[in-house]
Write a protein that holds these residues in place. Structure first.
Motif, PDB file in Angstrom:
ATOM      1  N   UNK A 244     -18.165 -24.793 -34.798  1.00 50.82           N
ATOM      2  CA  UNK A 244     -17.477 -23.708 -35.503  1.00 50.82           C
ATOM      3  C   UNK A 244     -16.450 -23.040 -34.592  1.00 50.82           C
ATOM      4  N   UNK A 245     -16.838 -22.776 -33.357  1.00 51.77           N
ATOM      5  CA  UNK A 245     -15.932 -22.107 -32.417  1.00 51.77           C
ATOM      6  C   UNK A 245     -14.687 -22.950 -32.160  1.00 51.77           C
ATOM      7  N   UNK A 246     -14.857 -24.255 -32.022  1.00 53.72           N
ATOM      8  CA  UNK A 246     -13.714 -25.137 -31.795  1.00 53.72           C
ATOM      9  C   UNK A 246     -12.731 -25.077 -32.963  1.00 53.72           C
ATOM     10  N   UNK A 247     -13.272 -25.137 -34.189  1.00 52.95           N
ATOM     11  CA  UNK A 247     -12.408 -25.061 -35.374  1.00 52.95           C
ATOM     12  C   UNK A 247     -11.744 -23.691 -35.476  1.00 52.95           C
ATOM     13  N   UNK A 248     -12.465 -22.666 -35.102  1.00 55.74           N
ATOM     14  CA  UNK A 248     -11.967 -21.288 -35.137  1.00 55.74           C
ATOM     15  C   UNK A 248     -10.786 -21.123 -34.181  1.00 55.74           C
ATOM     16  N   UNK A 249     -10.948 -21.622 -32.968  1.00 52.90           N
ATOM     17  CA  UNK A 249      -9.862 -21.548 -31.983  1.00 52.90           C
ATOM     18  C   UNK A 249      -8.619 -22.274 -32.484  1.00 52.90           C
ATOM     19  N   UNK A 250      -8.828 -23.461 -33.047  1.00 52.81           N
ATOM     20  CA  UNK A 250      -7.695 -24.250 -33.536  1.00 52.81           C
ATOM     21  C   UNK A 250      -6.943 -23.517 -34.635  1.00 52.81           C
ATOM     22  N   UNK A 251      -7.677 -22.935 -35.571  1.00 54.40           N
ATOM     23  CA  UNK A 251      -7.019 -22.275 -36.700  1.00 54.40           C
ATOM     24  C   UNK A 251      -6.311 -20.999 -36.262  1.00 54.40           C
ATOM     25  N   UNK A 252      -6.915 -20.260 -35.353  1.00 57.98           N
ATOM     26  CA  UNK A 252      -6.267 -19.047 -34.843  1.00 57.98           C
ATOM     27  C   UNK A 252      -4.958 -19.404 -34.141  1.00 57.98           C
ATOM     28  N   UNK A 253      -4.976 -20.486 -33.383  1.00 58.26           N
ATOM     29  CA  UNK A 253      -3.745 -20.951 -32.729  1.00 58.26           C
ATOM     30  C   UNK A 253      -2.702 -21.355 -33.759  1.00 58.26           C
ATOM     31  N   UNK A 254      -3.131 -22.086 -34.785  1.00 56.23           N
ATOM     32  CA  UNK A 254      -2.207 -22.516 -35.840  1.00 56.23           C
ATOM     33  C   UNK A 254      -1.570 -21.333 -36.557  1.00 56.23           C
ATOM     34  N   UNK A 255      -2.305 -20.241 -36.659  1.00 58.06           N
ATOM     35  CA  UNK A 255      -1.809 -19.056 -37.358  1.00 58.06           C
ATOM     36  C   UNK A 255      -0.955 -18.165 -36.457  1.00 58.06           C
ATOM     37  N   UNK A 256      -0.891 -18.500 -35.172  1.00 55.92           N
ATOM     38  CA  UNK A 256      -0.139 -17.664 -34.243  1.00 55.92           C
ATOM     39  C   UNK A 256      -0.832 -16.350 -33.961  1.00 55.92           C
ATOM     40  N   UNK A 257      -2.150 -16.315 -34.161  1.00 61.67           N
ATOM     41  CA  UNK A 257      -2.931 -15.100 -33.924  1.00 61.67           C
ATOM     42  C   UNK A 257      -3.588 -15.179 -32.545  1.00 61.67           C
ATOM     43  N   UNK A 258      -4.501 -14.239 -32.260  1.00 63.01           N
ATOM     44  CA  UNK A 258      -5.122 -14.175 -30.937  1.00 63.01           C
ATOM     45  C   UNK A 258      -6.648 -14.145 -31.064  1.00 63.01           C
ATOM     46  N   UNK A 259      -7.305 -14.887 -30.183  1.00 61.03           N
ATOM     47  CA  UNK A 259      -8.762 -14.824 -30.065  1.00 61.03           C
ATOM     48  C   UNK A 259      -9.061 -14.039 -28.794  1.00 61.03           C
ATOM     49  N   UNK A 260      -9.460 -12.793 -28.951  1.00 57.15           N
ATOM     50  CA  UNK A 260      -9.577 -11.888 -27.805  1.00 57.15           C
ATOM     51  C   UNK A 260     -10.996 -11.720 -27.279  1.00 57.15           C
ATOM     52  N   UNK A 261     -11.980 -12.230 -28.000  1.00 54.34           N
ATOM     53  CA  UNK A 261     -13.351 -12.067 -27.531  1.00 54.34           C
ATOM     54  C   UNK A 261     -14.251 -13.181 -28.017  1.00 54.34           C
ATOM     55  N   UNK A 262     -15.002 -13.796 -27.098  1.00 54.98           N
ATOM     56  CA  UNK A 262     -15.958 -14.851 -27.448  1.00 54.98           C
ATOM     57  C   UNK A 262     -17.266 -14.584 -26.717  1.00 54.98           C
ATOM     58  N   UNK A 263     -18.340 -14.432 -27.470  1.00 57.00           N
ATOM     59  CA  UNK A 263     -19.668 -14.259 -26.885  1.00 57.00           C
ATOM     60  C   UNK A 263     -20.653 -15.165 -27.624  1.00 57.00           C
ATOM     61  N   UNK A 264     -21.495 -15.845 -26.852  1.00 56.24           N
ATOM     62  CA  UNK A 264     -22.481 -16.753 -27.432  1.00 56.24           C
ATOM     63  C   UNK A 264     -23.864 -16.444 -26.885  1.00 56.24           C
TER      64      UNK A 264
END
Length: 376
Positions: A244-264
């Motif tokens: 899920x995280x991998x797909x999330x990162x890819x889509x955020x990049x595609x949208x030109x948005x930012x992923x500012x926090x990741x905790x697992x």
């Protein structure tokens, strides 16, 4: 963003799930793929024809088991039976002379897992229900047992081919899908599988499922279209969570948005979730600017959990700081449970999945026919 004060749980339909097909996903696609409009005749699920020694019992797929020496004398099988089957396909006597379209349904009816056995039985009932409702006397549904193993799936696929199947629906498990597709690859029979593992698709294999990548893409796009440009992730460090995280990162990049926090976290307990949740809350609070309310670390956070674990996780962020109530909570199809909709901490949350009203209608039809609820 949408007005969170005026809405309860909001659900976004996944692009792959605009119509509720959970249990027959299969019949609808099969009908449209082969251009069938259908009711069906259904064969009894047949177990895979495992090789056996003389000391092993015969099994006819039911609970009755007898040994070779106990079997009554049987008439010899005509030598041309196998040839006729290969040339003409499986043809019940009452369908003789019809232009039959054969759909093989490969499911784990005798799997070791009780959950898989129940899922298989429920999906078969759903297939029968959908096909009977469509009302076409030329459609034959051939139910075959994969036993929940790659070997069983391959043997069932060979049976489907030998019985003249035009299409194969199933199996469910990724390893079984690969085995079944390889068994009939040279025959060119399309395999419409129910695995969520996109790695097994391609060639003669098509997936009819709700892969988490599609859910993540849809929900992230929806949040972005509602104004979110900064995102965060709080989820399990598991195969599913990493996918899920991998797909999330890819889509955020595609949208030109930012992923500012990741905790697992590892595990399903509150203790394992507390530290990551506190770190993410602190990240949000530290970035707040009284002079600029729009200056936040993230506007939406993805929580790819379900069941009891989700109900433990969801309240933690606002527990550490109430200001996180302004953040859009998002989920995957794991949120598709009635108890999740009623969870106060998720009030205003959104997730990608089939329509709840459509599921209720399907459940009502299923219950009317079988006096029980379908599995999920």
């Amino acid at each position: 963003m949408m007005d969170k004060a005026t809405r309860n749980m909001t659900k976004v339909n996944s692009m792959t799930a605009r119509i509720f097909l959970t249990h027959l996903r299969l019949s609808v696609l099969a009908i449209t793929t082969i251009a069938f409009l259908s009711a069906c005749a259904t064969t009894t699920p047949q177990g895979p024809a495992y090789p056996r020694t003389q000391d092993q019992p015969y099994s006819n797929g039911s609970t009755d088991i007898d040994r070779p020496q106990d079997r009554p004398d049987e008439p010899d099988t005509p030598e041309d039976t196998d040839t006729d089957l290969a040339q003409n396909g499986l043809t019940p006597a009452f369908m003789d002379g019809k232009s039959i379209k054969r759909i093989a349904l490969i499911l784990p009816f005798s799997a070791r897992s009780k959950r898989l056995r129940e899922e298989a039985a429920s999906m078969l009932k759903s297939a029968e229900m959908a096909l009977f409702d469509a009302n076409d006397d030329d459609l034959l549904l051939i139910a075959l047992d994969s036993a929940g193993t790659p070997q069983g799936a391959a043997l069932s696929a060979h049976q489907a081919r030998d019985q003249g199947a035009d299409i194969i629906l199933g199996p469910i498990l990724a390893t079984s899908v690969t085995a079944a597709s390889e068994a009939v690859q040279e025959s060119g029979i399309p395999v419409i599988a129910f695995s969520t593992d996109s790695a097994v698709s391609g060639g003669n294999v098509f997936l009819l499922s709700f892969p988490p990548e599609a859910e993540v893409k849809r929900i992230t796009q929806f949040a972005a279209s509602s104004g979110a440009q900064s995102f965060a992730f709080l989820g399990p460090n598991s195969n599913y969570g990493r996918r899920v995280l991998s797909a999330y990162k890819d889509e955020i990049t595609n949208l030109g948005a930012r992923l500012n926090g990741v905790e697992s976290y590892r595990g399903k307990t509150i203790d394992s979730m507390q530290d990551p949740a506190e770190k993410l809350s602190k990240l949000y609070v530290d970035a707040l600017d009284e002079n600029d309310p729009k200056h936040v670390a993230f506007q939406a956070v993805l929580l790819p959990e379900g069941g009891t674990a989700l109900r433990s996780l969801a309240p933690l962020l606002t527990y550490f700081d109430d200001s996180l109530r302004n953040v859009q909570f998002m989920g995957t199809g794991l949120w598709h449970k009635d108890e999740v909709v009623k969870e106060p901490a998720l009030n205003g949350g959104i997730f990608a999945g089939p329509d709840l009203d459509a599921r209720k209608n399907f459940n009502a039809s299923y219950d009317a026919k079988y006096a029980q609820e379908p599995s999920r």
